[in-house]
Design an enzyme around this catalytic site. Structure first.
Site, PDB file in Angstrom:
ATOM      1  N   PRO A   2       0.826  -1.207   0.000  1.00 27.85           N
ATOM      2  CA  PRO A   2       0.000   0.000   0.000  1.00 27.85           C
ATOM      3  C   PRO A   2       0.862   1.260   0.000  1.00 27.85           C
ATOM      4  O   PRO A   2       1.836   1.347   0.737  1.00 27.85           O
ATOM      5  CB  PRO A   2      -0.808  -0.107   1.296  1.00 27.85           C
ATOM      6  CG  PRO A   2      -0.086  -1.089   2.139  1.00 27.85           C
ATOM      7  CD  PRO A   2       0.679  -1.997   1.224  1.00 27.85           C
ATOM      8  N   GLU A   3       0.509   2.196  -0.830  1.00 28.21           N
ATOM      9  CA  GLU A   3       1.198   3.485  -0.849  1.00 28.21           C
ATOM     10  C   GLU A   3       0.249   4.546  -0.300  1.00 28.21           C
ATOM     11  O   GLU A   3      -0.884   4.255   0.068  1.00 28.21           O
ATOM     12  CB  GLU A   3       1.650   3.808  -2.260  1.00 28.21           C
ATOM     13  CG  GLU A   3       2.647   2.777  -2.769  1.00 28.21           C
ATOM     14  CD  GLU A   3       3.658   3.364  -3.720  1.00 28.21           C
ATOM     15  OE1 GLU A   3       3.988   4.556  -3.585  1.00 28.21           O
ATOM     16  OE2 GLU A   3       4.108   2.643  -4.606  1.00 28.21           O
ATOM     17  N   ARG A 265      15.325  -1.499  -5.923  1.00 32.01           N
ATOM     18  CA  ARG A 265      13.888  -1.378  -6.198  1.00 32.01           C
ATOM     19  C   ARG A 265      13.606  -1.486  -7.701  1.00 32.01           C
ATOM     20  O   ARG A 265      14.243  -0.805  -8.505  1.00 32.01           O
ATOM     21  CB  ARG A 265      13.343  -0.023  -5.687  1.00 32.01           C
ATOM     22  CG  ARG A 265      13.613   0.270  -4.221  1.00 32.01           C
ATOM     23  CD  ARG A 265      13.038  -0.765  -3.275  1.00 32.01           C
ATOM     24  NE  ARG A 265      11.591  -0.880  -3.357  1.00 32.01           N
ATOM     25  CZ  ARG A 265      10.735  -0.137  -2.651  1.00 32.01           C
ATOM     26  NH1 ARG A 265      11.181   0.772  -1.808  1.00 32.01           N
ATOM     27  NH2 ARG A 265       9.435  -0.316  -2.784  1.00 32.01           N
TER      28      ARG A 265
END
Ligand SMILES: [Zn+2]
Length: 277
Positions: A2-3, A265
């Site tokens: 979740p951002e 990332r």
């Protein structure tokens, strides 16, 4: 994961459902979830019989106002809050905590990866203590602008993608949105932050605000299994321009989208549209 826009959606659902409900009892299934140094007994004592006055968000932290204290929840990779009246609706194996409410519903914290955290702090002081005190401001607040971005980031010799993810500088930008912001501002993720101009930072700031606002409006991006509540899913994933689009054609120039790793990332970008200075 979740951002910020997903967390905002979770907060609005929690506010709708759990606000003004009393926590009558607590079941802590996985005590390591609680990061405050406090006995389980004290935790239960401070939380029991308290009313959830309001649920807010600071960065990606969910703040439950329960009167004298606040509960600070971070979902990390896979954490979820469920508001349900029957545990059989969810996979019970990954339940870490249950708040029993006074309306026969439960607020259940569920986490398949066990990375999520909860802190209990006094409301008066929590903004000056870990984990909140080190957070930078969000792109939306009044004092933040392109110059603020430049001042906060341009001294670093790390890649701009990495610096955008540093929550102590600006909070709220996670991996998905960092890719989208850099695509929107036409800046290659592997530019060194100290190599970018004030004009570049003005572009990054404008794109940050635009993309996060749009994502919040649409309820975030529901990637993999993330689900904010029953029947709720984000729609921003339909608008992602680069993230998860490896090998697909760029919407601007029709060249293929690349995927690389930046500081570990997964990073998606267009080699042609995004400039390396
Ligand atoms: Zn392109």
């Amino acid at each position: 994961m979740p951002e910020l826009p997903e967390v905002e959606t979770v907060v609005s659902i929690l506010n709708k459902n759990a606000r003004n409900k009393k926590i009558v009892s607590i079941d802590v299934v996985y005590p390591k979830l609680i990061k405050t140094e406090i006995s389980l007994e004290d935790f239960k004592k401070r939380v029991s019989n308290k009313i959830i006055n309001e649920v807010n968000r600071i960065g990606k932290y969910i703040i439950f106002d329960i009167g004298v204290d606040v509960l600070i929840s971070h979902l990390r990779m896979e954490g979820k809050w469920y508001y349900i009246n029957n545990l059989e609706l969810i996979n019970q194996k990954h339940i870490e905590l249950i708040f029993y409410l006074d309306n026969d519903y439960m607020l259940v914290y569920h986490d398949t990866r066990k990375f999520g955290t909860i802190n209990l702090e006094e409301k008066q002081f929590y903004k000056f203590k870990e984990p909140i005190k080190k957070l930078g401001p969000e792109p939306f607040v009044k004092e933040v602008n392109g110059l603020y971005f430049s001042n906060a980031m341009s001294k670093s010799n790390k890649y701009i993608k990495t610096v955008l993810l540093d929550q102590t500088k600006i909070s709220g930008i996670g991996n998905i949105y960092a890719d989208e912001i850099l695509f929107d501002s036409k800046i290659h993720p592997e530019n060194k932050a100290n190599n970018l101009s004030i004009d570049n930072y003005i572009c990054i700031y404008n794109s940050s605000k635009k993309i996060l606002k749009r994502a919040i409006e649409l309820g975030g991006s529901t990637i993999s299994t993330y689900k904010a509540g029953h029947g709720i899913s984000g729609k921003f994933q339909n608008e992602l321009k680069v993230h998860l689009r490896k090998g697909e054609n760029c919407f601007n120039c029709s060249n293929k989208i690349f995927k690389i790793k930046v500081n570990g990332r997964g990073t998606y970008y267009c080699e042609y549209c995004q400039i390396k200075y």
